[in-house]
Design a protein around this motif. Sequence first.
Motif, mmCIF file in Angstrom:
data_model
loop_
_atom_site.group_PDB
_atom_site.id
_atom_site.type_symbol
_atom_site.label_atom_id
_atom_site.label_comp_id
_atom_site.label_asym_id
_atom_site.label_seq_id
_atom_site.Cartn_x
_atom_site.Cartn_y
_atom_site.Cartn_z
ATOM 1 N N PHE A 19 -12.488 4.405 -1.730
ATOM 2 C CA PHE A 19 -11.986 3.278 -0.957
ATOM 3 C C PHE A 19 -10.627 2.861 -1.507
ATOM 4 O O PHE A 19 -10.449 2.754 -2.726
ATOM 5 C CB PHE A 19 -12.950 2.093 -1.030
ATOM 6 N N VAL A 20 -9.677 2.639 -0.617
ATOM 7 C CA VAL A 20 -8.355 2.142 -0.980
ATOM 8 C C VAL A 20 -8.132 0.877 -0.155
ATOM 9 O O VAL A 20 -8.230 0.912 1.085
ATOM 10 C CB VAL A 20 -7.254 3.185 -0.689
ATOM 11 N N ASP A 21 -7.883 -0.222 -0.835
ATOM 12 C CA ASP A 21 -7.722 -1.524 -0.172
ATOM 13 C C ASP A 21 -8.894 -1.823 0.757
ATOM 14 O O ASP A 21 -8.727 -2.360 1.857
ATOM 15 C CB ASP A 21 -6.396 -1.585 0.600
ATOM 16 N N GLY A 22 -10.095 -1.436 0.322
ATOM 17 C CA GLY A 22 -11.293 -1.721 1.092
ATOM 18 C C GLY A 22 -11.582 -0.755 2.220
ATOM 19 O O GLY A 22 -12.605 -0.861 2.892
ATOM 20 N N ASN A 23 -10.689 0.200 2.456
ATOM 21 C CA ASN A 23 -10.867 1.167 3.543
ATOM 22 C C ASN A 23 -11.334 2.512 2.998
ATOM 23 O O ASN A 23 -10.838 2.970 1.965
ATOM 24 C CB ASN A 23 -9.548 1.375 4.297
ATOM 25 N N LEU A 24 -12.252 3.156 3.716
ATOM 26 C CA LEU A 24 -12.699 4.484 3.334
ATOM 27 C C LEU A 24 -11.528 5.452 3.457
ATOM 28 O O LEU A 24 -10.937 5.603 4.526
ATOM 29 C CB LEU A 24 -13.859 4.943 4.221
ATOM 30 N N PHE A 45 -8.544 11.524 3.713
ATOM 31 C CA PHE A 45 -8.056 11.389 5.079
ATOM 32 C C PHE A 45 -6.524 11.364 5.104
ATOM 33 O O PHE A 45 -5.882 10.903 4.167
ATOM 34 C CB PHE A 45 -8.669 10.156 5.729
ATOM 35 N N SER A 46 -5.954 11.891 6.182
ATOM 36 C CA SER A 46 -4.518 12.188 6.256
ATOM 37 C C SER A 46 -3.624 10.997 5.895
ATOM 38 O O SER A 46 -2.595 11.181 5.245
ATOM 39 C CB SER A 46 -4.152 12.730 7.636
ATOM 40 N N HIS A 47 -4.000 9.813 6.262
ATOM 41 C CA HIS A 47 -3.180 8.634 5.962
ATOM 42 C C HIS A 47 -3.026 8.411 4.454
ATOM 43 O O HIS A 47 -2.067 7.791 4.002
ATOM 44 C CB HIS A 47 -3.800 7.397 6.626
ATOM 45 N N TYR A 48 -3.959 8.950 3.668
ATOM 46 C CA TYR A 48 -3.970 8.736 2.215
ATOM 47 C C TYR A 48 -3.580 9.991 1.429
ATOM 48 O O TYR A 48 -3.554 9.961 0.207
ATOM 49 C CB TYR A 48 -5.357 8.271 1.771
ATOM 50 N N SER A 49 -3.288 11.070 2.119
ATOM 51 C CA SER A 49 -3.014 12.325 1.410
ATOM 52 C C SER A 49 -1.660 12.286 0.713
ATOM 53 O O SER A 49 -0.773 11.510 1.071
ATOM 54 C CB SER A 49 -3.085 13.509 2.379
ATOM 55 N N GLY A 50 -1.543 13.132 -0.318
ATOM 56 C CA GLY A 50 -0.291 13.237 -1.058
ATOM 57 C C GLY A 50 -0.044 12.115 -2.049
ATOM 58 O O GLY A 50 1.066 11.975 -2.557
ATOM 59 N N LYS A 51 -1.064 11.331 -2.344
ATOM 60 C CA LYS A 51 -0.893 10.188 -3.250
ATOM 61 C C LYS A 51 -1.741 10.309 -4.505
ATOM 62 O O LYS A 51 -1.892 9.342 -5.251
ATOM 63 C CB LYS A 51 -1.220 8.892 -2.509
ATOM 64 N N GLY A 52 -2.329 11.494 -4.730
ATOM 65 C CA GLY A 52 -3.141 11.699 -5.927
ATOM 66 C C GLY A 52 -4.571 11.229 -5.795
ATOM 67 O O GLY A 52 -5.330 11.249 -6.767
ATOM 68 N N TYR A 53 -4.972 10.817 -4.610
ATOM 69 C CA TYR A 53 -6.318 10.290 -4.431
ATOM 70 C C TYR A 53 -7.397 11.361 -4.524
ATOM 71 O O TYR A 53 -8.512 11.073 -4.961
ATOM 72 C CB TYR A 53 -6.443 9.541 -3.105
ATOM 73 N N ALA A 54 -7.086 12.586 -4.122
ATOM 74 C CA ALA A 54 -8.097 13.652 -4.210
ATOM 75 C C ALA A 54 -8.498 13.868 -5.664
ATOM 76 O O ALA A 54 -9.680 13.987 -5.989
ATOM 77 C CB ALA A 54 -7.584 14.943 -3.578
#
Length: 105
Positions: A19-24, A45-54
């Motif tokens: 979860f980022v800012d409460g969103n899955l 998910f694509s909106h969060y990709s490329g930010k090290g979240y994986a």
Amino acid sequence: MTSGPEVRDNSVEDRFELFVDGNLAGIAEYQDTASERAFVHTEVFSHYSGKGYARLLVDAALDNTRQQGFGVLPLCPMVRHIVESEPEYLALVPAWARGRFELPQ
């Protein structure tokens, strides 16, 4: 107000959820046996990709899996890549499974 990323184990759905800012923002799906946890699919998910979240998601999932006493079967390519690059996570893969995943013994 924003909150930092958080990873939760959703054992009902057999997946870790980011979860980022409460969103899955991503998931790491698994299947448990008596002694191993097979990671079968990881997705940010694509909106969060490329930010090290994986990496954050997989690290948290592997740390939790270790705490629960499971071995790891890295069927998912992302999990396999991280397991292969980190000796502490490689140690979670049972010796009998390392050849199957072409991991160092």
